[in-house]
Design a protein around this motif. Structure first.
Motif, PDB file in Angstrom:
ATOM      1  N   VAL A   1     -13.546 -11.087  47.298  1.00  0.00           N
ATOM      2  CA  VAL A   1     -14.576 -10.853  48.305  1.00  0.00           C
ATOM      3  C   VAL A   1     -15.737 -10.036  47.729  1.00  0.00           C
ATOM      4  O   VAL A   1     -16.879 -10.484  47.798  1.00  0.00           O
ATOM      5  CB  VAL A   1     -13.978 -10.226  49.581  1.00  0.00           C
ATOM      6  CG1 VAL A   1     -15.062  -9.770  50.530  1.00  0.00           C
ATOM      7  CG2 VAL A   1     -13.073 -11.238  50.263  1.00  0.00           C
ATOM      8  N   PRO A   2     -15.507  -8.848  47.132  1.00  0.00           N
ATOM      9  CA  PRO A   2     -16.668  -8.147  46.568  1.00  0.00           C
ATOM     10  C   PRO A   2     -17.325  -8.917  45.430  1.00  0.00           C
ATOM     11  O   PRO A   2     -18.546  -8.881  45.267  1.00  0.00           O
ATOM     12  CB  PRO A   2     -16.117  -6.804  46.105  1.00  0.00           C
ATOM     13  CG  PRO A   2     -14.649  -6.910  46.134  1.00  0.00           C
ATOM     14  CD  PRO A   2     -14.302  -8.037  47.055  1.00  0.00           C
TER      15      PRO A   2
ATOM     16  N   PHE B   1     -24.929 -12.208  46.473  1.00  0.00           N
ATOM     17  CA  PHE B   1     -25.999 -12.135  47.459  1.00  0.00           C
ATOM     18  C   PHE B   1     -26.913 -10.966  47.107  1.00  0.00           C
ATOM     19  O   PHE B   1     -26.537 -10.064  46.366  1.00  0.00           O
ATOM     20  CB  PHE B   1     -25.417 -11.930  48.865  1.00  0.00           C
ATOM     21  CG  PHE B   1     -24.652 -13.117  49.375  1.00  0.00           C
ATOM     22  CD1 PHE B   1     -25.288 -14.118  50.101  1.00  0.00           C
ATOM     23  CD2 PHE B   1     -23.292 -13.247  49.128  1.00  0.00           C
ATOM     24  CE1 PHE B   1     -24.581 -15.213  50.568  1.00  0.00           C
ATOM     25  CE2 PHE B   1     -22.577 -14.336  49.599  1.00  0.00           C
ATOM     26  CZ  PHE B   1     -23.225 -15.317  50.312  1.00  0.00           C
ATOM     27  N   GLY B   2     -28.097 -10.945  47.666  1.00  0.00           N
ATOM     28  CA  GLY B   2     -29.033  -9.850  47.438  1.00  0.00           C
ATOM     29  C   GLY B   2     -28.489  -8.529  47.962  1.00  0.00           C
ATOM     30  O   GLY B   2     -27.711  -8.503  48.924  1.00  0.00           O
ATOM     31  N   ALA B   3     -28.909  -7.442  47.348  1.00  0.00           N
ATOM     32  CA  ALA B   3     -28.418  -6.114  47.716  1.00  0.00           C
ATOM     33  C   ALA B   3     -28.744  -5.744  49.161  1.00  0.00           C
ATOM     34  O   ALA B   3     -28.011  -4.976  49.783  1.00  0.00           O
ATOM     35  CB  ALA B   3     -28.988  -5.062  46.767  1.00  0.00           C
TER      36      ALA B   3
ATOM     37  N   ARG C   1     -22.739  -5.936  53.646  1.00  0.00           N
ATOM     38  CA  ARG C   1     -23.281  -5.956  52.292  1.00  0.00           C
ATOM     39  C   ARG C   1     -22.502  -4.944  51.468  1.00  0.00           C
ATOM     40  O   ARG C   1     -21.882  -4.024  52.000  1.00  0.00           O
ATOM     41  CB  ARG C   1     -24.767  -5.621  52.288  1.00  0.00           C
ATOM     42  CG  ARG C   1     -25.062  -4.196  52.691  1.00  0.00           C
ATOM     43  CD  ARG C   1     -26.544  -3.919  52.669  1.00  0.00           C
ATOM     44  NE  ARG C   1     -26.780  -2.558  53.142  1.00  0.00           N
ATOM     45  CZ  ARG C   1     -27.918  -2.148  53.654  1.00  0.00           C
ATOM     46  NH1 ARG C   1     -28.923  -2.993  53.764  1.00  0.00           N
ATOM     47  NH2 ARG C   1     -28.059  -0.911  54.050  1.00  0.00           N
ATOM     48  N   LEU C   2     -22.526  -5.126  50.162  1.00  0.00           N
ATOM     49  CA  LEU C   2     -21.842  -4.198  49.276  1.00  0.00           C
ATOM     50  C   LEU C   2     -22.624  -2.899  49.166  1.00  0.00           C
ATOM     51  O   LEU C   2     -23.856  -2.897  49.178  1.00  0.00           O
ATOM     52  CB  LEU C   2     -21.690  -4.801  47.876  1.00  0.00           C
ATOM     53  CG  LEU C   2     -20.709  -5.960  47.721  1.00  0.00           C
ATOM     54  CD1 LEU C   2     -20.716  -6.454  46.288  1.00  0.00           C
ATOM     55  CD2 LEU C   2     -19.309  -5.561  48.140  1.00  0.00           C
TER      56      LEU C   2
ATOM     57  N   LEU D   1     -23.340   0.584  46.725  1.00  0.00           N
ATOM     58  CA  LEU D   1     -23.513   0.733  45.275  1.00  0.00           C
ATOM     59  C   LEU D   1     -22.157   0.751  44.571  1.00  0.00           C
ATOM     60  O   LEU D   1     -21.996   0.149  43.514  1.00  0.00           O
ATOM     61  CB  LEU D   1     -24.297   2.006  44.957  1.00  0.00           C
ATOM     62  CG  LEU D   1     -25.778   1.972  45.300  1.00  0.00           C
ATOM     63  CD1 LEU D   1     -26.413   3.331  45.027  1.00  0.00           C
ATOM     64  CD2 LEU D   1     -26.493   0.893  44.518  1.00  0.00           C
ATOM     65  N   ALA D   2     -21.186   1.430  45.184  1.00  0.00           N
ATOM     66  CA  ALA D   2     -19.842   1.458  44.590  1.00  0.00           C
ATOM     67  C   ALA D   2     -19.237   0.062  44.563  1.00  0.00           C
ATOM     68  O   ALA D   2     -18.585  -0.332  43.592  1.00  0.00           O
ATOM     69  CB  ALA D   2     -18.941   2.412  45.374  1.00  0.00           C
ATOM     70  N   GLY D   3     -19.458  -0.714  45.611  1.00  0.00           N
ATOM     71  CA  GLY D   3     -18.954  -2.086  45.667  1.00  0.00           C
ATOM     72  C   GLY D   3     -19.601  -2.973  44.624  1.00  0.00           C
ATOM     73  O   GLY D   3     -18.938  -3.805  43.997  1.00  0.00           O
ATOM     74  N   ARG D   4     -20.892  -2.805  44.420  1.00  0.00           N
ATOM     75  CA  ARG D   4     -21.585  -3.599  43.387  1.00  0.00           C
ATOM     76  C   ARG D   4     -21.081  -3.231  41.999  1.00  0.00           C
ATOM     77  O   ARG D   4     -20.901  -4.096  41.151  1.00  0.00           O
ATOM     78  CB  ARG D   4     -23.090  -3.402  43.485  1.00  0.00           C
ATOM     79  CG  ARG D   4     -23.650  -4.035  44.733  1.00  0.00           C
ATOM     80  CD  ARG D   4     -25.101  -4.431  44.590  1.00  0.00           C
ATOM     81  NE  ARG D   4     -25.492  -5.175  45.768  1.00  0.00           N
ATOM     82  CZ  ARG D   4     -25.356  -6.486  45.919  1.00  0.00           C
ATOM     83  NH1 ARG D   4     -24.862  -7.215  44.952  1.00  0.00           N
ATOM     84  NH2 ARG D   4     -25.713  -7.077  47.032  1.00  0.00           N
TER      85      ARG D   4
END
Length: 122
Positions: free
Chosen positions: A51-52, A58-60, A108-109, A111-114
Motif C-alpha cells: 500500500v505505501p 501518486f503526487g505528494a 496521502r503518505l 514524509l515518513a511514509g514516503r
C-alpha cells in the motif's frame, strides 16, 4: 536534561511534541547500542507494504482513494478496495499516511511514509 527546562511551560510543550513524534518501539525490537545509528521502521507484512509503495506513485499532495490505489497496483499484486481500506488505516495508525480532509476524502503518505516506500522499493 537541565531542570530549568522542565519548569518552563513552553519547553514542556516542545518536549511533549517531540515525544509524540518519536516512533514507538517495543523493548524486544529495540536495536542494540552497536546498531544505534540504524533507524527501526514499523513492522509491516509484505502485503501491508504494497500500500505505501503504491501510494508513493501518486503526487505528494494528491489525496488518493482505495479504488485509486487498487487501480495503480500491479495486476499480479492487486487487492480489492475493501482489502486496501484497512491497510490504509494501518498506515495511518503508524503515521505513514494521513487523511487531512477527513475519513472519506482520500489519503496521502506522510514524509515518513514516503521515506519508507522508497526503502521498500529498493
Amino acid at each position: 536534561m537541565h531542570p530549568d527546562l522542565l519548569q518552563d511551560p513552553r519547553s514542556a510543550i516542545l518536549l511533549e511534541a517531540l515525544r509524540e513524534s518519536e516512533p514507538c518501539v517495543s523493548h524486544e525490537s529495540q536495536a542494540s547500542p552497536a546498531d544505534a545509528s540504524v533507524a527501526v521502521g514499523p513492522a509491516l507484512t509484505p502485503n501491508q507494504s504494497l500500500v505505501p509503495r503504491t501510494m508513493d506513485g501518486f503526487g505528494a499532495l494528491e489525496l488518493v482513494s482505495t479504488k485509486g490505489i487498487a487501480e495503480r497496483m500491479e495486476p499480479s499484486e492487486r487487492f480489492s478496495p475493501r482489502t486496501i481500506g484497512p491497510l490504509v488505516q494501518r498506515c495511518i495508525q503508524l503515521r505513514l499516511a494521513e487523511r487531512p480532509e477527513g475519513d472519506r476524502s482520500g489519503a496521502r503518505l506522510t514524509l515518513a511514509g514516503r521515506g519508507l516506500a522508497k526503502n521498500i522499493a529498493e
